[in-house]
Motif scaffolding. Structure first.
Motif, PDB file in Angstrom:
ATOM      1  N   GLY A  42       0.818  -1.217   0.000  1.00 50.94           N
ATOM      2  CA  GLY A  42       0.000   0.000   0.000  1.00 50.94           C
ATOM      3  C   GLY A  42       0.847   1.259   0.000  1.00 50.94           C
ATOM      4  N   CYS A  43       1.913   1.263   0.785  1.00 51.84           N
ATOM      5  CA  CYS A  43       2.805   2.433   0.821  1.00 51.84           C
ATOM      6  C   CYS A  43       3.499   2.622  -0.521  1.00 51.84           C
ATOM      7  N   LYS A  44       3.877   1.529  -1.166  1.00 50.16           N
ATOM      8  CA  LYS A  44       4.500   1.639  -2.490  1.00 50.16           C
ATOM      9  C   LYS A  44       3.515   2.208  -3.509  1.00 50.16           C
ATOM     10  N   LEU A  45       2.270   1.785  -3.443  1.00 52.51           N
ATOM     11  CA  LEU A  45       1.263   2.333  -4.353  1.00 52.51           C
ATOM     12  C   LEU A  45       1.076   3.833  -4.121  1.00 52.51           C
ATOM     13  N   ILE A  46       1.046   4.240  -2.868  1.00 51.46           N
ATOM     14  CA  ILE A  46       0.907   5.670  -2.562  1.00 51.46           C
ATOM     15  C   ILE A  46       2.127   6.423  -3.078  1.00 51.46           C
ATOM     16  N   TYR A  47       3.311   5.848  -2.919  1.00 48.67           N
ATOM     17  CA  TYR A  47       4.530   6.474  -3.432  1.00 48.67           C
ATOM     18  C   TYR A  47       4.463   6.615  -4.956  1.00 48.67           C
ATOM     19  N   HIS A  48       4.035   5.553  -5.635  1.00 47.38           N
ATOM     20  CA  HIS A  48       3.954   5.605  -7.094  1.00 47.38           C
ATOM     21  C   HIS A  48       2.888   6.585  -7.568  1.00 47.38           C
ATOM     22  N   SER A  49       1.920   6.892  -6.727  1.00 46.36           N
ATOM     23  CA  SER A  49       0.908   7.875  -7.117  1.00 46.36           C
ATOM     24  C   SER A  49       1.501   9.274  -7.206  1.00 46.36           C
ATOM     25  N   SER A  50       2.646   9.490  -6.609  1.00 50.04           N
ATOM     26  CA  SER A  50       3.273  10.813  -6.663  1.00 50.04           C
ATOM     27  C   SER A  50       4.263  10.940  -7.817  1.00 50.04           C
ATOM     28  N   ARG A  51       4.522   9.861  -8.537  1.00 53.71           N
ATOM     29  CA  ARG A  51       5.486   9.874  -9.634  1.00 53.71           C
ATOM     30  C   ARG A  51       4.861  10.506 -10.875  1.00 53.71           C
ATOM     31  N   ILE A  52       5.527  11.484 -11.428  1.00 53.18           N
ATOM     32  CA  ILE A  52       5.005  12.210 -12.582  1.00 53.18           C
ATOM     33  C   ILE A  52       5.030  11.348 -13.837  1.00 53.18           C
ATOM     34  N   ARG A  53       5.885  10.352 -13.900  1.00 51.96           N
ATOM     35  CA  ARG A  53       6.007   9.547 -15.119  1.00 51.96           C
ATOM     36  C   ARG A  53       4.746   8.741 -15.416  1.00 51.96           C
ATOM     37  N   HIS A  54       3.877   8.575 -14.428  1.00 52.87           N
ATOM     38  CA  HIS A  54       2.624   7.848 -14.650  1.00 52.87           C
ATOM     39  C   HIS A  54       1.550   8.828 -15.105  1.00 52.87           C
ATOM     40  N   THR A  55       0.570   8.312 -15.821  1.00 50.81           N
ATOM     41  CA  THR A  55      -0.536   9.159 -16.254  1.00 50.81           C
ATOM     42  C   THR A  55      -1.356   9.573 -15.041  1.00 50.81           C
ATOM     43  N   ARG A  56      -2.139  10.611 -15.217  1.00 46.90           N
ATOM     44  CA  ARG A  56      -2.947  11.112 -14.106  1.00 46.90           C
ATOM     45  C   ARG A  56      -3.930  10.044 -13.625  1.00 46.90           C
ATOM     46  N   GLY A  57      -4.538   9.304 -14.562  1.00 45.22           N
ATOM     47  CA  GLY A  57      -5.472   8.239 -14.184  1.00 45.22           C
ATOM     48  C   GLY A  57      -4.784   7.134 -13.396  1.00 45.22           C
ATOM     49  N   ALA A  58      -3.567   6.747 -13.841  1.00 41.11           N
ATOM     50  CA  ALA A  58      -2.821   5.698 -13.132  1.00 41.11           C
ATOM     51  C   ALA A  58      -2.440   6.188 -11.737  1.00 41.11           C
ATOM     52  N   ARG A  59      -2.017   7.442 -11.634  1.00 38.30           N
ATOM     53  CA  ARG A  59      -1.639   7.981 -10.324  1.00 38.30           C
ATOM     54  C   ARG A  59      -2.840   7.996  -9.382  1.00 38.30           C
ATOM     55  N   PHE A  60      -4.011   8.347  -9.898  1.00 39.41           N
ATOM     56  CA  PHE A  60      -5.216   8.363  -9.076  1.00 39.41           C
ATOM     57  C   PHE A  60      -5.564   6.948  -8.610  1.00 39.41           C
ATOM     58  N   ARG A  61      -5.470   5.968  -9.528  1.00 39.73           N
ATOM     59  CA  ARG A  61      -5.744   4.579  -9.149  1.00 39.73           C
ATOM     60  C   ARG A  61      -4.744   4.096  -8.109  1.00 39.73           C
ATOM     61  N   TYR A  62      -3.466   4.440  -8.276  1.00 39.19           N
ATOM     62  CA  TYR A  62      -2.452   4.046  -7.298  1.00 39.19           C
ATOM     63  C   TYR A  62      -2.760   4.643  -5.929  1.00 39.19           C
ATOM     64  N   LEU A  63      -3.148   5.908  -5.912  1.00 37.92           N
ATOM     65  CA  LEU A  63      -3.457   6.572  -4.639  1.00 37.92           C
ATOM     66  C   LEU A  63      -4.655   5.917  -3.954  1.00 37.92           C
ATOM     67  N   ILE A  64      -5.714   5.684  -4.705  1.00 39.56           N
ATOM     68  CA  ILE A  64      -6.915   5.065  -4.122  1.00 39.56           C
ATOM     69  C   ILE A  64      -6.599   3.642  -3.668  1.00 39.56           C
ATOM     70  N   GLY A  65      -5.907   2.874  -4.518  1.00 35.31           N
ATOM     71  CA  GLY A  65      -5.564   1.497  -4.164  1.00 35.31           C
ATOM     72  C   GLY A  65      -4.646   1.423  -2.957  1.00 35.31           C
ATOM     73  N   GLY A  66      -3.623   2.277  -2.928  1.00 35.27           N
ATOM     74  CA  GLY A  66      -2.686   2.281  -1.803  1.00 35.27           C
ATOM     75  C   GLY A  66      -3.336   2.712  -0.509  1.00 35.27           C
ATOM     76  N   THR A  67      -4.164   3.747  -0.595  1.00 33.99           N
ATOM     77  CA  THR A  67      -4.869   4.209   0.603  1.00 33.99           C
ATOM     78  C   THR A  67      -5.835   3.133   1.107  1.00 33.99           C
ATOM     79  N   GLY A  68      -6.536   2.508   0.182  1.00 36.50           N
ATOM     80  CA  GLY A  68      -7.455   1.440   0.570  1.00 36.50           C
ATOM     81  C   GLY A  68      -6.728   0.270   1.204  1.00 36.50           C
ATOM     82  N   LEU A  69      -5.614  -0.148   0.598  1.00 36.41           N
ATOM     83  CA  LEU A  69      -4.863  -1.287   1.124  1.00 36.41           C
ATOM     84  C   LEU A  69      -4.287  -0.979   2.504  1.00 36.41           C
ATOM     85  N   CYS A  70      -3.729   0.216   2.677  1.00 39.40           N
ATOM     86  CA  CYS A  70      -3.196   0.593   3.999  1.00 39.40           C
ATOM     87  C   CYS A  70      -4.320   0.698   5.028  1.00 39.40           C
TER      88      CYS A  70
END
Length: 177
Positions: A42-70
């Protein structure tokens, strides 16, 4: 089962719970061993949500998934602790209750693996989405590298031309004297 006993002929009550610090230590070790993977993921997903190299949609999914998992992981730890404090009367009860909660937490993954073993087509889309997203990311990064390599090659050509111009100017300046 209640652990407090209050004799009728006494003003005080006794706690007859048989759990000790060793039982709670084993509880903590079990929780860390089984929940650390989900918390780190979950923490890794939240970290990847802050990476600019990912698309905005992917970053949003990473943030929601990481927050949910944590959140689910912390909630499982909280529920297991409260449940054990309320119900457990011995070290064995603490360990058994912890294992039951952890079993329920892992049940969804086991069902997914069982479905995957029965028929891979049923679970194929779950893995395909991640693979296709990774392939798109790799293609985008390769295109970016090719563009940067072309810029480097153009700059090298410009530098060569400038060096040749400087050499020619120095040769002409010697001939003029």
């Amino acid at each position: 089962q209640f652990t407090w006993k209050c004799p009728r002929d006494s003003d005080g009550c006794d706690d007859r719970a048989d759990w000790t610090k060793a039982g709670w230590f084993i509880f903590c070790m079990l929780m860390i061993a089984f929940l650390a993977k989900d918390m780190i993921g979950g923490c890794k997903l939240i970290y990847h949500s802050s990476r600019i190299r990912h698309t905005r949609g992917a970053r949003f999914r990473y943030l929601i998934g990481g927050t949910g998992l944590c959140s689910i992981t912390v909630f499982a730890l909280y529920v297991s602790t409260v449940y054990n404090r309320a119900i457990a009367t011995s070290n064995t009860d603490i360990i058994v209750n912890s294992v039951v909660v952890l079993f329920i937490m892992d049940l969804d993954e086991w069902i997914f693996f069982a479905l995957d073993a029965i028929n891979e087509k049923w679970t194929e889309h779950a893995a395909d989405a991640e693979v296709s997203e990774m392939r798109e990311e790799i293609a985008r990064q390769r295109a970016q590298l090719a563009s940067q390599q072309k810029e480097i090659d153009d700059l090298r050509d410009d530098l060569r031309r400038l060096c040749e111009t400087v050499e020619l100017q120095s040769v002409w300046s010697r001939w003029e004297y």
